[in-house]
Write a protein that holds these residues in place. Sequence first.
Motif, short mmCIF file in Angstrom:
data_model
loop_
_atom_site.label_atom_id
_atom_site.label_comp_id
_atom_site.label_asym_id
_atom_site.label_seq_id
_atom_site.Cartn_x
_atom_site.Cartn_y
_atom_site.Cartn_z
N VAL A 1 0.85 -1.20 0.00
CA VAL A 1 0.00 0.00 0.00
C VAL A 1 0.88 1.25 0.00
CG1 VAL A 1 -1.81 -1.17 1.34
CG2 VAL A 1 -0.15 0.28 2.51
N THR A 2 0.32 2.36 -0.45
CA THR A 2 0.99 3.65 -0.31
C THR A 2 0.05 4.56 0.44
OG1 THR A 2 0.09 4.34 -2.43
CG2 THR A 2 2.35 3.51 -2.44
N THR A 3 0.59 5.68 0.90
CA THR A 3 -0.27 6.63 1.61
C THR A 3 -0.16 8.00 0.96
OG1 THR A 3 1.48 7.22 3.14
CG2 THR A 3 0.01 5.45 3.81
N TYR A 4 -1.21 8.78 1.11
CA TYR A 4 -1.17 10.18 0.68
C TYR A 4 -2.12 10.97 1.58
CZ TYR A 4 -5.56 8.96 -1.69
OH TYR A 4 -6.83 8.53 -1.96
N LEU A 5 -1.93 12.27 1.61
CA LEU A 5 -2.78 13.11 2.45
C LEU A 5 -3.90 13.72 1.62
CD1 LEU A 5 -0.15 14.96 4.66
CD2 LEU A 5 -1.66 13.09 5.32
N ARG A 6 -5.10 13.72 2.16
CA ARG A 6 -6.22 14.36 1.46
C ARG A 6 -6.94 15.26 2.45
NH1 ARG A 6 -10.90 10.63 -0.70
NH2 ARG A 6 -9.48 9.96 -2.34
N GLU A 7 -7.33 16.46 1.95
CA GLU A 7 -8.04 17.41 2.81
C GLU A 7 -9.34 16.78 3.31
OE1 GLU A 7 -6.89 20.35 3.77
OE2 GLU A 7 -5.07 19.94 2.62
N SER A 8 -9.70 17.09 4.55
CA SER A 8 -11.00 16.62 5.05
C SER A 8 -11.85 17.84 5.39
CB SER A 8 -10.81 15.75 6.29
OG SER A 8 -10.35 16.54 7.35
#
Lengths: 105, 186
Positions: A56-63
């Motif tokens: 898996v990879t991760t990324y940041l997303r606005e909430s």
Amino acid sequence: MNIQFKKGVLELCVLSLLGHGDRYGYELASSLSETIDISDGTIYPILRRLKGDGFVTTYLRESNEGPPRKYYKLTDNGDKERDSLHGQWKTFVTSVENLVESEAV
Amino acid sequence: MNKQIFMTQLKRHLMPLNLSTRQEILADFEEHFKDGESLGKTAEQVAEELGDPKQLAQQYLTTAEKGEKTSIPENVGRGIFVGLGLLLLDAMIVIPIVASLFAVLISLWAIPLSLFVSALALFISPLLAIFSFALPYYLAIMTAIALLGLTVAMSIGLAYLSKYFIRFIVGFAKMHYNIIVGGIKG
């Protein structure tokens, strides 16, 4: 349940959940602990290992509320790993079924 | 368990991992708390559902890669630094104090020893022919017994004192060890 076995199964569950789309930690934790009797925290060491293994990879997303969330995304390798684990799981279940049935006869 | 305790325990049990790994892990849990609380759960509830922080930390530790562990050289450096600081403190303050206390203790032990020797001398005074002129032998014996009593009483008191002194030294040495090793591990 054997801890090593449980870990493998949980990995399969996490990879399958991520197969339906990207999720963030809390989502994954609550969907898992709803179905399987584990504490929410268990998922985080698993996610970290899956990431370390490149599944898996991760990324940041606005909430909407508050700071951005860390999302988990399945990689191509992760996709393959899920299929492989799923295959192993099915074989395992079939073997157990066969054994149980044969003893019943 | 409240959030503070959960995070502190998790952090403590993650100590064998290096700083950036630890921070990443802790950030994941911070986020989890925030998400849970935004759904209306209390921090206590979230912590409860997360499970035992010690066990969680152990899961991280068993699967950690080499690069995630605390690098030894950097910490040994810190251990040496802390050790040198302690050495300086010891040389200036602790060693003089401990040395003088030790000297006092030794001189105190000299008292029962000399009392004992005197008592012995009184017992065998007829042989030595020292006190026999001044003192009848029965008086010498009585004095000797009194001196022996004093010797025993003082020895018991000093034995306790010495025990505490040794305990203090051992405790002090342990503290040194913990500080230096703590510096290496932390």
